[in-house]
Write a protein that holds these residues in place. Structure first.
Motif, PDB file in Angstrom:
ATOM      1  N   ASN A   1       2.721  23.047   2.385  1.00 22.43           N
ATOM      2  CA  ASN A   1       1.573  23.122   1.450  1.00 22.43           C
ATOM      3  C   ASN A   1       0.483  21.837   1.450  1.00 22.43           C
ATOM      4  OD1 ASN A   1       2.960  25.442   0.600  1.00 22.43           O
ATOM      5  ND2 ASN A   1       4.024  24.331  -1.028  1.00 22.43           N
ATOM      6  N   TYR A   2       1.039  21.124   1.952  1.00 21.27           N
ATOM      7  CA  TYR A   2       0.253  19.763   1.723  1.00 21.27           C
ATOM      8  C   TYR A   2      -0.885  19.458   2.635  1.00 21.27           C
ATOM      9  CZ  TYR A   2       3.291  18.644  -2.210  1.00 21.27           C
ATOM     10  OH  TYR A   2       3.809  18.638  -3.460  1.00 21.27           O
ATOM     11  N   GLY A   3      -0.500  19.567   4.102  1.00 25.90           N
ATOM     12  CA  GLY A   3      -1.544  19.398   5.244  1.00 25.90           C
ATOM     13  C   GLY A   3      -2.931  20.404   4.866  1.00 25.90           C
TER      14      GLY A   3
ATOM     15  N   LEU B   1      10.627  20.240   4.241  1.00 20.16           N
ATOM     16  CA  LEU B   1      10.390  20.487   2.808  1.00 20.16           C
ATOM     17  C   LEU B   1      10.698  18.772   2.341  1.00 20.16           C
ATOM     18  CD1 LEU B   1      13.466  19.973   1.342  1.00 20.16           C
ATOM     19  CD2 LEU B   1      13.543  22.048   2.214  1.00 20.16           C
ATOM     20  N   PHE B   2      10.174  18.167   1.443  1.00 14.87           N
ATOM     21  CA  PHE B   2      10.482  16.859   1.029  1.00 14.87           C
ATOM     22  C   PHE B   2      10.449  16.977  -0.457  1.00 14.87           C
ATOM     23  CE2 PHE B   2       5.630  17.383   0.589  1.00 14.87           C
ATOM     24  CZ  PHE B   2       5.521  16.214  -0.150  1.00 14.87           C
ATOM     25  N   GLU B   3      10.874  15.615  -0.873  1.00 15.01           N
ATOM     26  CA  GLU B   3      11.128  15.258  -2.347  1.00 15.01           C
ATOM     27  C   GLU B   3      10.552  13.747  -2.417  1.00 15.01           C
ATOM     28  OE1 GLU B   3      11.808  16.753  -5.179  1.00 15.01           O
ATOM     29  OE2 GLU B   3      11.860  18.434  -4.291  1.00 15.01           O
TER      30      GLU B   3
ATOM     31  N   LEU C   1      10.503   1.635  -5.987  1.00 16.80           N
ATOM     32  CA  LEU C   1      10.856   1.909  -4.807  1.00 16.80           C
ATOM     33  C   LEU C   1      10.986   3.576  -4.755  1.00 16.80           C
ATOM     34  CD1 LEU C   1      11.970   0.992  -2.007  1.00 16.80           C
ATOM     35  CD2 LEU C   1      14.336   1.448  -2.838  1.00 16.80           C
ATOM     36  N   TYR C   2       9.970   4.030  -3.719  1.00 18.72           N
ATOM     37  CA  TYR C   2       9.957   5.403  -3.657  1.00 18.72           C
ATOM     38  C   TYR C   2      10.775   5.934  -2.493  1.00 18.72           C
ATOM     39  CZ  TYR C   2       7.123   9.694  -2.780  1.00 18.72           C
ATOM     40  OH  TYR C   2       6.515  10.995  -2.803  1.00 18.72           O
ATOM     41  N   LEU C   3      11.489   6.816  -3.166  1.00 16.62           N
ATOM     42  CA  LEU C   3      12.554   7.383  -2.177  1.00 16.62           C
ATOM     43  C   LEU C   3      11.817   8.953  -1.619  1.00 16.62           C
ATOM     44  CD1 LEU C   3      14.284   5.542  -4.025  1.00 16.62           C
ATOM     45  CD2 LEU C   3      16.223   7.339  -3.641  1.00 16.62           C
ATOM     46  N   ARG C   4      11.992   9.202  -0.231  1.00 16.46           N
ATOM     47  CA  ARG C   4      11.313  10.371   0.211  1.00 16.46           C
ATOM     48  C   ARG C   4      12.566  10.950   1.012  1.00 16.46           C
ATOM     49  NH1 ARG C   4       6.604  12.302   1.952  1.00 16.46           N
ATOM     50  NH2 ARG C   4       6.052  12.237  -0.277  1.00 16.46           N
ATOM     51  N   PRO C   5      13.328  11.915   0.169  1.00 26.15           N
ATOM     52  CA  PRO C   5      14.245  12.732   0.909  1.00 26.15           C
ATOM     53  C   PRO C   5      13.561  13.770   1.684  1.00 26.15           C
ATOM     54  CG  PRO C   5      14.826  12.359  -1.353  1.00 26.15           C
ATOM     55  CD  PRO C   5      13.294  11.939  -1.114  1.00 26.15           C
TER      56      PRO C   5
ATOM     57  N   ALA D   1      -0.183  14.894 -13.607  1.00 24.22           N
ATOM     58  CA  ALA D   1       1.276  14.532 -13.809  1.00 24.22           C
ATOM     59  C   ALA D   1       2.075  14.464 -12.442  1.00 24.22           C
ATOM     60  CB  ALA D   1       2.103  14.983 -14.995  1.00 24.22           C
ATOM     61  N   GLY D   2       2.337  13.552 -11.924  1.00 19.15           N
ATOM     62  CA  GLY D   2       3.395  13.483 -10.843  1.00 19.15           C
ATOM     63  C   GLY D   2       3.869  12.318 -10.608  1.00 19.15           C
ATOM     64  N   THR D   3       4.873  12.639  -9.475  1.00 21.55           N
ATOM     65  CA  THR D   3       5.968  11.186  -9.331  1.00 21.55           C
ATOM     66  C   THR D   3       5.154   9.806  -8.973  1.00 21.55           C
ATOM     67  OG1 THR D   3       7.740  12.661  -8.994  1.00 21.55           O
ATOM     68  CG2 THR D   3       7.764  10.182  -8.165  1.00 21.55           C
ATOM     69  N   ALA D   4       4.277   9.993  -8.038  1.00 26.61           N
ATOM     70  CA  ALA D   4       3.436   8.675  -7.361  1.00 26.61           C
ATOM     71  C   ALA D   4       2.742   8.320  -8.447  1.00 26.61           C
ATOM     72  CB  ALA D   4       2.630   9.495  -6.225  1.00 26.61           C
ATOM     73  N   ALA D   5       1.718   9.040  -9.021  1.00 31.92           N
ATOM     74  CA  ALA D   5       0.764   8.221 -10.078  1.00 31.92           C
ATOM     75  C   ALA D   5       1.287   8.276 -11.312  1.00 31.92           C
ATOM     76  CB  ALA D   5      -0.724   8.923  -9.878  1.00 31.92           C
TER      77      ALA D   5
ATOM     78  N   GLY E   1      -5.164  17.896  -7.405  1.00 36.60           N
ATOM     79  CA  GLY E   1      -4.821  17.276  -6.192  1.00 36.60           C
ATOM     80  C   GLY E   1      -3.333  17.490  -5.730  1.00 36.60           C
ATOM     81  N   THR E   2      -2.377  16.537  -5.868  1.00 34.55           N
ATOM     82  CA  THR E   2      -0.921  16.944  -5.508  1.00 34.55           C
ATOM     83  C   THR E   2      -0.166  16.905  -6.779  1.00 34.55           C
ATOM     84  OG1 THR E   2      -0.417  14.507  -5.036  1.00 34.55           O
ATOM     85  CG2 THR E   2      -0.996  15.653  -3.358  1.00 34.55           C
ATOM     86  N   MET E   3      -0.723  16.938  -7.853  1.00 33.08           N
ATOM     87  CA  MET E   3      -0.228  16.915  -9.202  1.00 33.08           C
ATOM     88  C   MET E   3      -0.233  17.881 -10.149  1.00 33.08           C
ATOM     89  SD  MET E   3      -1.717  13.080 -10.177  1.00 33.08           S
ATOM     90  CE  MET E   3      -0.358  12.246 -10.991  1.00 33.08           C
ATOM     91  N   ASN E   4       0.449  18.133 -11.055  1.00 32.53           N
ATOM     92  CA  ASN E   4       0.703  19.221 -12.027  1.00 32.53           C
ATOM     93  C   ASN E   4      -0.720  18.956 -13.066  1.00 32.53           C
ATOM     94  OD1 ASN E   4       3.935  19.330 -11.846  1.00 32.53           O
ATOM     95  ND2 ASN E   4       2.710  21.242 -11.548  1.00 32.53           N
TER      96      ASN E   4
ATOM     97  N   VAL F   1       0.996  -1.151  -0.015  1.00 28.12           N
ATOM     98  CA  VAL F   1      -0.068  -0.197   0.100  1.00 28.12           C
ATOM     99  C   VAL F   1       0.870   1.327   0.014  1.00 28.12           C
ATOM    100  CG1 VAL F   1      -1.853   1.179   1.277  1.00 28.12           C
ATOM    101  CG2 VAL F   1      -1.777  -1.241   1.484  1.00 28.12           C
ATOM    102  N   PHE F   2       0.642   2.186  -0.693  1.00 27.75           N
ATOM    103  CA  PHE F   2       1.505   3.430  -0.926  1.00 27.75           C
ATOM    104  C   PHE F   2       2.057   3.930   0.361  1.00 27.75           C
ATOM    105  CE2 PHE F   2       2.949   7.640  -1.262  1.00 27.75           C
ATOM    106  CZ  PHE F   2       3.592   7.766  -2.308  1.00 27.75           C
ATOM    107  N   GLY F   3       3.289   4.129   0.466  1.00 24.32           N
ATOM    108  CA  GLY F   3       3.983   4.526   1.653  1.00 24.32           C
ATOM    109  C   GLY F   3       3.798   4.108   3.018  1.00 24.32           C
TER     110      GLY F   3
ATOM    111  N   ALA G   1       7.099  25.382  -3.988  1.00 24.06           N
ATOM    112  CA  ALA G   1       8.163  24.751  -3.346  1.00 24.06           C
ATOM    113  C   ALA G   1       7.534  23.505  -2.863  1.00 24.06           C
ATOM    114  CB  ALA G   1       8.902  25.921  -2.138  1.00 24.06           C
ATOM    115  N   LYS G   2       8.275  22.567  -2.483  1.00 22.75           N
ATOM    116  CA  LYS G   2       7.737  21.366  -1.968  1.00 22.75           C
ATOM    117  C   LYS G   2       7.813  21.265  -0.315  1.00 22.75           C
ATOM    118  CE  LYS G   2       6.766  16.702  -3.785  1.00 22.75           C
ATOM    119  NZ  LYS G   2       5.486  16.843  -4.200  1.00 22.75           N
ATOM    120  N   LEU G   3       7.000  22.218  -0.100  1.00 26.32           N
ATOM    121  CA  LEU G   3       6.940  22.351   1.587  1.00 26.32           C
ATOM    122  C   LEU G   3       5.913  21.336   2.250  1.00 26.32           C
ATOM    123  CD1 LEU G   3       7.444  26.149   1.857  1.00 26.32           C
ATOM    124  CD2 LEU G   3       9.210  24.440   1.570  1.00 26.32           C
TER     125      LEU G   3
HETATM  126  C1  COI Z   1       3.230  13.264  -6.344  1.00 23.98           C
HETATM  127  O1  COI Z   1       2.241  13.299  -6.737  1.00 23.98           O
HETATM  128  O2  COI Z   1       4.363  12.740  -6.868  1.00 23.98           O
HETATM  129  C2  COI Z   1       3.229  13.727  -4.959  1.00 23.98           C
HETATM  130  O3  COI Z   1       4.024  14.707  -4.640  1.00 23.98           O
HETATM  131  C3  COI Z   1       2.375  12.911  -4.105  1.00 23.98           C
HETATM  132  C4  COI Z   1       3.107  12.833  -2.645  1.00 23.98           C
HETATM  133  C5  COI Z   1       2.534  13.899  -1.729  1.00 23.98           C
HETATM  134  C6  COI Z   1       2.504  11.497  -2.013  1.00 23.98           C
END
Ligand code: COI
Length: 388
Positions: free
Chosen positions: A216-218, A85-87, A151-155, A331-335, A249-252, A39-41, A211-213
């Motif tokens: 911004n997400y909470g 911040l995160f990536e 494998l999802y990396l979370r710096p 478009a985003g990293t996760a999906a 959502g969390t995507m472009n 399950v994601f994350g 910025a990926k703070l």
């Molecule tokens: C992404 O769409 O890649 C994101 O940043 C989602 C992440 C917050 C789980």
């Protein structure tokens, strides 16, 4: 010389230096669960990277150690004013067993820009990429071998100074954790329905939307829950009285419109300070521009014009009414690519076409082309082996 920014004040302090890495192997290394159960994350690998920073000494010794809890004072600034911040980036294992990262230099560069914005320390991005490769190599058995898995990396970078003063932190911690993840979609692609509610705003001029703070997400969780109660999976983020579309959502966001001559215009909002400069966004734009110029044409796509420009809800509504709306996708990293089939706006639903595959024509070609690069099925400079 690195191409990534280094904070001017950092130059007298120790720089981030991958050659100082110490590795302490986890004596209780675990076994990755079967990929189908992921399950994601929610599952984490055996090891993590930690690098402390102080204003006096700069970057400390990078260490790869067992994935374990952090110990922080309750007065740590992270818990009060959210300097965080995160990536997100992914490693893929191809059928030959080679492990590759997708465009890690882009994440390192963005991490530095986010750090500047939230007054956290910057670093040499090339050194971070070396450390990421080492971490992935050590936990290479956690990179799922199954196609569609990664494998999802979370710096992550946080301010840790134990102090309630609102000011630049004198202590920080960079850490990287990793989570094996499944494909965002199971066997059948499910396009998402969006709620476009102008009362809820994700970002604004002069704010931190680019910025990926963490902060911004909470605040986006409540609007997502509100949308879910009305039967929509995600938010379509609007801005201003003209209801400009910004992100999904969390995507472009990408909108495809049909011109009178049958060619397509692919529109994405410009990087105007409110839009996150997504790595997948940049990759989609790069692939489409190479198609547009004829440099690297993609099969199954008509003539395309790529536009980084503002787009309002009125234009989207008109295009849908005139049969000129081809598709909408995130478009985003996760999906990677997430198609949209419905947008709720001002009490009505705008229907967005999708084909029987669940995608629109551009989204489908983008997902297939990006996946082939990420899996190393085609050689491409964006796919970076971890062991070189
Ligand atoms: C992404 O769409 O890649 C994101 O940043 C989602 C992440 C917050 C789980």
């Amino acid at each position: 010389m690195s191409s990534h920014p280094v904070h001017p004040e950092s130059t007298t302090r120790a720089p981030l230096d991958a050659s100082r890495l110490k590795v302490e192997k986890n004596p209780k290394a675990g076994t990755p669960p079967p990929p189908e159960q992921l399950v994601f994350g929610q599952t984490f690998t055996d090891h993590m990277l930690v690098v402390p920073w102080t204003a006096e000494g700069g970057w400390g010794e990078p260490k790869i150690q067992a994935y374990s809890p952090l110990s922080l004072q309750p007065s740590s600034i992270i818990f009060h004013y959210a300097p965080s911040l995160f990536e997100g980036l992914k490693a893929y294992k191809n059928p030959k067993g080679e492990v590759r990262l997708f465009r890690p230099d882009m994440n390192a560069a963005r991490m530095n820009r986010s750090a500047e914005r939230i007054s956290l320390p910057t670093f040499d991005g090339d050194e971070l990429v070396k450390l990421l490769k080492k971490l992935v190599e050590i936990d290479a058995n956690w990179v799922p071998e199954k196609e569609g898995y990664s494998l999802y990396l979370r710096p992550t970078l946080i301010g840790t100074q134990p102090s309630l003063g609102v000011g630049e932190t004198k202590e920080a911690l960079l850490f990287v954790i990793m989570s094996p993840v499944g494909p965002y979609y199971s066997s059948v692609v499910k396009p998402v329905a969006l709620e476009a509610n102008p009362e809820r705003v994700r970002a604004w001029p002069g704010g931190t939307g680019d910025a990926k703070l963490g902060a911004n997400y909470g605040p986006c969780i409540l609007p997502q829950r509100e949308a879910a109660k009305k039967g929509y999976q995600q938010n379509l983020w609007l801005f201003g009285d003209e209801h400009y579309l910004t992100e999904v959502g969390t995507m472009n966001l990408f909108v495809v419109l049909k011109n009178d001559d049958g060619s397509y215009e692919v529109v994405t909002p410009p990087l105007n300070g409110m839009i996150l400069p997504g790595v997948t966004r940049d990759s989609v734009l790069g692939l489409l521009r190479a198609h547009e110029s004829g440099q690297s044409p993609l099969s199954n796509l008509p003539k395309i014009h790529v536009s980084e420009r503002e787009i309002k809800m009125q234009e989207l509504q008109d295009a849908a009414a005139q049969g000129k709306l081809v598709e909408v996708f995130g478009a985003g990293t996760a999906a990677v690519i997430s198609p949209v089939d419905r947008i709720g706006y001002q009490g009505k639903d705008i229907h967005v076409p999708v084909t029987s595959s669940g995608f629109g024509p551009v989204a489908e070609v983008m997902l297939n082309t990006l996946s082939a690069i990420q899996w190393g099925k085609v050689e491409h400079p964006w796919s970076v082996p971890v062991s070189k």
